[in-house]
Enzyme design. Structure first.
Site, PDB file in Angstrom:
ATOM      1  CE  LYS A  33      -3.347   2.186   3.119  1.00  0.00           C
ATOM      2  NZ  LYS A  33      -3.960   2.078   4.459  1.00  0.00           N
ATOM      3  CB  SER A  84       5.565  -3.442  11.772  1.00  0.00           C
ATOM      4  OG  SER A  84       6.371  -2.309  11.491  1.00  0.00           O
ATOM      5  CB  THR A  99      -3.310  -3.016   8.127  1.00  0.00           C
ATOM      6  OG1 THR A  99      -3.580  -1.945   7.228  1.00  0.00           O
ATOM      7  CG2 THR A  99      -2.237  -3.910   7.514  1.00  0.00           C
ATOM      8  CG  ASP A 134       9.298 -12.470  19.457  1.00  0.00           C
ATOM      9  OD1 ASP A 134       8.760 -11.391  19.133  1.00  0.00           O
ATOM     10  OD2 ASP A 134      10.470 -12.537  19.888  1.00  0.00           O
ATOM     11  CB  ALA A 161      -3.930  -7.451  20.844  1.00  0.00           C
ATOM     12  CE  LYS A 163       1.900  -9.796  12.570  1.00  0.00           C
ATOM     13  NZ  LYS A 163       1.957  -9.718  11.084  1.00  0.00           N
ATOM     14  CG  ASN A 258      15.794  -2.701  25.062  1.00  0.00           C
ATOM     15  OD1 ASN A 258      15.900  -3.579  24.198  1.00  0.00           O
ATOM     16  ND2 ASN A 258      14.629  -2.378  25.618  1.00  0.00           N
ATOM     17  N   GLY A 293       2.921  -0.948  29.172  1.00  0.00           N
ATOM     18  CA  GLY A 293       2.730  -2.377  28.846  1.00  0.00           C
ATOM     19  C   GLY A 293       3.976  -3.032  28.287  1.00  0.00           C
TER      20      GLY A 293
HETATM   21  P1  NAD Z   1       7.315  -2.536   8.100  1.00  0.00           P
HETATM   22  O1  NAD Z   1       6.453  -1.636   8.908  1.00  0.00           O
HETATM   23  O2  NAD Z   1       8.716  -2.145   7.815  1.00  0.00           O
HETATM   24  O3  NAD Z   1       6.627  -2.811   6.678  1.00  0.00           O
HETATM   25  C1  NAD Z   1       5.254  -3.054   6.541  1.00  0.00           C
HETATM   26  C2  NAD Z   1       4.897  -2.877   5.074  1.00  0.00           C
HETATM   27  O4  NAD Z   1       3.502  -3.194   4.917  1.00  0.00           O
HETATM   28  C3  NAD Z   1       5.081  -1.449   4.556  1.00  0.00           C
HETATM   29  O5  NAD Z   1       5.760  -1.469   3.322  1.00  0.00           O
HETATM   30  C4  NAD Z   1       3.659  -0.936   4.377  1.00  0.00           C
HETATM   31  O6  NAD Z   1       3.535   0.008   3.325  1.00  0.00           O
HETATM   32  C5  NAD Z   1       2.902  -2.215   4.080  1.00  0.00           C
HETATM   33  N1  NAD Z   1       1.477  -2.124   4.431  1.00  0.00           N
HETATM   34  C6  NAD Z   1       0.938  -1.650   5.577  1.00  0.00           C
HETATM   35  N2  NAD Z   1      -0.405  -1.725   5.519  1.00  0.00           N
HETATM   36  C7  NAD Z   1      -0.719  -2.291   4.325  1.00  0.00           C
HETATM   37  C8  NAD Z   1      -1.938  -2.656   3.695  1.00  0.00           C
HETATM   38  N3  NAD Z   1      -3.124  -2.427   4.282  1.00  0.00           N
HETATM   39  N4  NAD Z   1      -1.898  -3.226   2.465  1.00  0.00           N
HETATM   40  C9  NAD Z   1      -0.707  -3.426   1.844  1.00  0.00           C
HETATM   41  N5  NAD Z   1       0.489  -3.090   2.389  1.00  0.00           N
HETATM   42  C10 NAD Z   1       0.475  -2.531   3.631  1.00  0.00           C
HETATM   43  O7  NAD Z   1       7.246  -3.944   8.821  1.00  0.00           O
HETATM   44  P2  NAD Z   1       8.374  -5.066   8.985  1.00  0.00           P
HETATM   45  O8  NAD Z   1       9.183  -4.775  10.178  1.00  0.00           O
HETATM   46  O9  NAD Z   1       9.019  -5.284   7.674  1.00  0.00           O
HETATM   47  O10 NAD Z   1       7.458  -6.329   9.333  1.00  0.00           O
HETATM   48  C11 NAD Z   1       6.890  -7.121   8.287  1.00  0.00           C
HETATM   49  C12 NAD Z   1       6.053  -8.220   8.923  1.00  0.00           C
HETATM   50  O11 NAD Z   1       6.866  -9.026   9.762  1.00  0.00           O
HETATM   51  C13 NAD Z   1       4.913  -7.722   9.794  1.00  0.00           C
HETATM   52  O12 NAD Z   1       3.810  -8.549   9.595  1.00  0.00           O
HETATM   53  C14 NAD Z   1       5.444  -7.852  11.204  1.00  0.00           C
HETATM   54  O13 NAD Z   1       4.400  -8.048  12.119  1.00  0.00           O
HETATM   55  C15 NAD Z   1       6.318  -9.075  11.082  1.00  0.00           C
HETATM   56  N6  NAD Z   1       7.459  -9.151  12.005  1.00  0.00           N
HETATM   57  C16 NAD Z   1       8.317  -8.105  12.152  1.00  0.00           C
HETATM   58  C17 NAD Z   1       9.432  -8.238  12.981  1.00  0.00           C
HETATM   59  C18 NAD Z   1      10.433  -7.120  13.147  1.00  0.00           C
HETATM   60  O14 NAD Z   1      11.319  -7.223  13.981  1.00  0.00           O
HETATM   61  N7  NAD Z   1      10.383  -6.044  12.387  1.00  0.00           N
HETATM   62  C19 NAD Z   1       9.648  -9.427  13.656  1.00  0.00           C
HETATM   63  C20 NAD Z   1       8.739 -10.474  13.496  1.00  0.00           C
HETATM   64  C21 NAD Z   1       7.664 -10.320  12.644  1.00  0.00           C
HETATM   65  O1  DAU Z   2       9.742  -9.131  18.605  1.00  0.00           O
HETATM   66  C1  DAU Z   2       9.376  -8.864  17.282  1.00  0.00           C
HETATM   67  C2  DAU Z   2       8.917  -7.426  17.169  1.00  0.00           C
HETATM   68  O2  DAU Z   2      10.079  -6.618  17.250  1.00  0.00           O
HETATM   69  C3  DAU Z   2       8.150  -7.155  15.884  1.00  0.00           C
HETATM   70  O3  DAU Z   2       6.967  -7.899  15.869  1.00  0.00           O
HETATM   71  C4  DAU Z   2       7.828  -5.666  15.760  1.00  0.00           C
HETATM   72  O4  DAU Z   2       7.216  -5.415  14.502  1.00  0.00           O
HETATM   73  C5  DAU Z   2       9.127  -4.888  15.862  1.00  0.00           C
HETATM   74  O5  DAU Z   2       8.843  -3.501  15.827  1.00  0.00           O
HETATM   75  C6  DAU Z   2       9.859  -5.238  17.142  1.00  0.00           C
HETATM   76  O6  DAU Z   2       9.117  -4.757  18.293  1.00  0.00           O
HETATM   77  P1  DAU Z   2       9.845  -4.078  19.544  1.00  0.00           P
HETATM   78  O7  DAU Z   2       8.868  -3.248  20.265  1.00  0.00           O
HETATM   79  O8  DAU Z   2      10.604  -5.082  20.329  1.00  0.00           O
HETATM   80  O9  DAU Z   2      10.931  -3.166  18.732  1.00  0.00           O
HETATM   81  P2  DAU Z   2      11.443  -1.678  18.993  1.00  0.00           P
HETATM   82  O10 DAU Z   2      12.612  -1.474  18.095  1.00  0.00           O
HETATM   83  O11 DAU Z   2      10.340  -0.687  18.941  1.00  0.00           O
HETATM   84  O12 DAU Z   2      11.968  -1.734  20.492  1.00  0.00           O
HETATM   85  C7  DAU Z   2      12.978  -2.653  20.884  1.00  0.00           C
HETATM   86  C8  DAU Z   2      13.183  -2.494  22.369  1.00  0.00           C
HETATM   87  O13 DAU Z   2      13.795  -1.206  22.601  1.00  0.00           O
HETATM   88  C9  DAU Z   2      11.900  -2.479  23.182  1.00  0.00           C
HETATM   89  O14 DAU Z   2      12.136  -3.129  24.433  1.00  0.00           O
HETATM   90  C10 DAU Z   2      11.605  -1.004  23.409  1.00  0.00           C
HETATM   91  C11 DAU Z   2      12.993  -0.374  23.445  1.00  0.00           C
HETATM   92  N1  DAU Z   2      13.108   0.998  22.911  1.00  0.00           N
HETATM   93  C12 DAU Z   2      12.553   1.271  21.696  1.00  0.00           C
HETATM   94  C13 DAU Z   2      12.669   2.526  21.145  1.00  0.00           C
HETATM   95  C14 DAU Z   2      12.029   2.852  19.801  1.00  0.00           C
HETATM   96  C15 DAU Z   2      13.824   1.951  23.613  1.00  0.00           C
HETATM   97  O15 DAU Z   2      14.359   1.678  24.703  1.00  0.00           O
HETATM   98  N2  DAU Z   2      13.952   3.206  23.051  1.00  0.00           N
HETATM   99  C16 DAU Z   2      13.381   3.530  21.861  1.00  0.00           C
HETATM  100  O16 DAU Z   2      13.493   4.720  21.437  1.00  0.00           O
END
Ligand code: NAD
Ligand code: DAU
Length: 384
Positions: A33, A84, A99, A134, A161, A163, A258, A293
């Protein structure tokens, strides 16, 4: 084999598209999208590949998804499209419901209709692979335990929730309608092309800008980090070799607090790009109000995917983090416009719910033919 990758302009989805396109036996359609998190610049390495095409569409648009499935004769759907970021889900949960839950419901419907119309031999090969996290398993204590595939779901945030709900829908479409689905639940990814709202890229770029490095609470929360290219290889294996109805946990076996992560980034930058005024980047660390949370710890037991599908990560955390820091130092062309135009690093997720404008955004669908000159965004719009 023909893949439909949704969310392929995001962080993990773009790594999956780049990985799959390296195999000339695969054809890849990227459906995205293009929300704030979607970026066609992340597809630059493959934008002119013969086996790649981009389609701007919303997974909530069942008809558009069905047309694409039929037109591109899809064998495997890999559903990564999602909202995400946990902190954004705290500020505006509506887009996550739309979404992650409604979108998954709609794409399941489209996939089921498409699958039912396939000849029997093709039906047996078809897979709907739902990419999950996870975080659906919730909060682990600091002193032990790991998530296995059978761990009960206990999500804490609106993101996790939503996911969890989508995972339940995917399983229900398998049990009730027989759709051949596979699921994977992965830990925290990091690496190139990571949107700088997430901890690792945010800290790298704030450090380079001499801005505070925000650590939530005392920095003692633990995440299990996996280099994104290792995740992309795992996803290919799950999609092509996973058993229908099964889920696979994916993790890096690299638990870090972290604060450990932030200090490791500072130490790498101290060596590679010393501060002009002297001193360590560690001096920029700022402890800030905790995330509401905030789950204490995640840890993945990835023995099932290792045993059944022969997967193991190639990067360890030190090697992967060094590659990541170097990539950000070398690729300002990618992150500079994001920091200037989309997100400059301000604090998100302190708990005041907004009615996000994305919540009720209209469903749009544009078809792009790949163009030798551009990345898809400049290409011809042939349908809406
Ligand atoms: P991201 O936010 O970088 O990318 C999400 C993508 O989905 C974007 O390109 C966005 O434009 C697209 N999108 C959003 N809503 C949409 C819609 N309605 N229709 C079509 N496209 C849409 O996310 P990410 O970090 O690459 O994560 C990808 C997937 O993997 C997610 O499902 C996330 O829950 C899962 N995941 C992420 C992590 C992580 O650490 N980032 C870990 C485990 C699982
Ligand atoms: O575990 C998988 C998940 O990991 C994915 O499903 C999510 O899409 C992805 O965003 C990620 O979630 P987290 O919340 O763990 O990632 P984030 O990078 O936002 O944060 C990582 C850890 O760092 C978390 O404990 C919160 C902390 N944090 C985050 C930010 C943005 C900080 O301490 N400072 C910050 O500014």
């Amino acid at each position: 084999m023909n893949f439909l990758v949704t969310g392929g302009a995001g962080f993990i989805g773009s790594a999956v598209c780049r990985h799959l396109c390296a195999n000339p036996a695969y054809r890849v359609t990227n459906l995205d999208k293009l929300t704030y998190a979607g970026n066609l610049a992340s597809l630059r390495p493959i934008e002119n590949a013969h086996n790649y095409r981009f389609e701007q569409a919303d997974i909530r648009d069942e008809r558009a998804v069905l047309e694409i499935l039929r037109r591109d004769d899809i064998d495997i759907v890999m559903n990564l499209a999602a909202e995400s970021h946990v902190d954004r889900s705290i500020d505006g949960p509506g887009a996550f419901i739309e979404t992650n839950i409604v979108g998954t419901y709609r794409i399941l419907n489209a996939a089921l209709e498409y699958w039912r119309g396939l000849p029997e031999a093709r039906q047996g090969r078809f897979r709907f692979h739902h990419v999950s996290t996870d975080e659906v398993f919730g909060d682990l204590p600091f002193d032990g335990g790991m998530f296995v595939e059978e761990t009960p779901y206990a999500p804490s945030s609106p993101y996790s929730a939503s996911k969890a709900a989508s995972d339940h829908l995917v399983r229900a479409w398998h049990e009730t309608y027989g759709l051949p689905v596979v699921l994977s639940n992965c830990s925290n990814n990091y690496g190139p092309y990571h949107f700088p709202e997430k901890l690792i890229p945010l800290v790298i770029l704030n450090a380079l800008d001499e801005k505070p490095l925000p650590v939530y609470g005392a920095g003692c929360n633990v995440r299990d980090w996996l280099f994104v290219e290792d995740h992309a290889r795992a996803l290919e294996l799950v999609a092509t070799k996973g058993r229908p109805g099964e889920s696979y946990n994916v993790g890096g076996n690299s638990e870090r607090t972290n604060l450990d992560v932030v200090e490791a980034i500072c130490d790498l930058l101290d060596l590679r790009r010393p501060r002009a005024a002297g001193g360590s980047y560690r001096d920029l660390i700022a402890f800030v109000t905790d995330r509401p949370g905030h789950d204490r710890r995640y840890a993945i037991d990835a023995s099932k995917i290792a045993r059944d599908l022969g997967w193991a990560p190639r990067e360890n955390f030190d090697s992967g983090l060094a590659r990541t820091v170097d990539w950000y130092l070398d690729n300002k062309w990618w992150w500079g416009p994001i920091r200037e135009q989309r997100y400059a690093g301000e604090r998100l997720g302190q708990g005041s719910i907004e009615n996000s404008p994305t919540q009720n955004s209209p469903i749009e669908h544009k078809t792009f033919e790949s163009s030798p000159a551009g990345n898809g965004a400049e290409s011809r719009k042939v349908a809406t």
